[in-house]
Structure formats: structure tokens, C-alpha cells
Design a protein around this motif. Sequence first.
Motif: not given
Length: 128
Positions: A17-22, A37-45, A49-52
Amino acid sequence: RAGEAMSEGAEGLTHFFPTPQALAKADLSGLGLTASRAATIRALASATCEGKLDFSAGVEEITTTLAALRGFDADAAQYVALCALGEPDAFPRVARKPLTVRELDARMEAWRPWRGYALVHLWEAATP
């Protein structure tokens, strides 16, 4: 598409499964997801990654952080708490009944600490 290829795996499994960075950088077009939905997945990832967003934190902290992310709201965060974090008291308010938010909040207080299970039961009961 974004996961790392496995050198050896069980039959039918070819990638981890892809890492959050990927996922934060992944091209998710053509997968049947809406752009939103794709933007939501990227925002979550990206938040991960940023530790938020720290999934080892408490449920309340996680849901507060999720609700502030693009594509999420308080109800989506509560749904994650119920389904992914196993929080039995999570309660995403879904507009399936003609109740106001205030009326629903008043009714659900009697269900604590099992509001999440009550919600799943209500969803099942409402399914034709």
C-alpha cells in the motif's frame, strides 16, 4: 499505482500500500475518483507527512485534525473514528432522518458510550 512493488508476495499481490509520501504526490486520475476525492486523499496524506495528523494520538485529537482538512468535516472525521479507529462512541450525523442537529444531539446523549454502535444499528434498520 503509487505503491512500491513487492519482490515476493502472495498470489495476486504485487505492491505494498502506498506510503503517505507517495500518496501526497500521486496522480490519482483515471482511478474512478472525483477530483475532489483525490484532493482529499492527498490532503490526508500531506497532513500525515507534515506531522499535522498523528494516528497514534487520541481519537479526539485525530478527529479535530481531520475535520480541519480539505474534504473533511466533523461528520466525516467521526465516520473515520467509528470505522477506522474503532471508536464505539463516534457519531457521524447523517441526514437520513428528518431531525434537526439539535434534536439528534439530544436523542443520542442517552446512547453514550455506544453511539457508534447505535448508529450502525439504525443504518441497518433503515436499509430496505
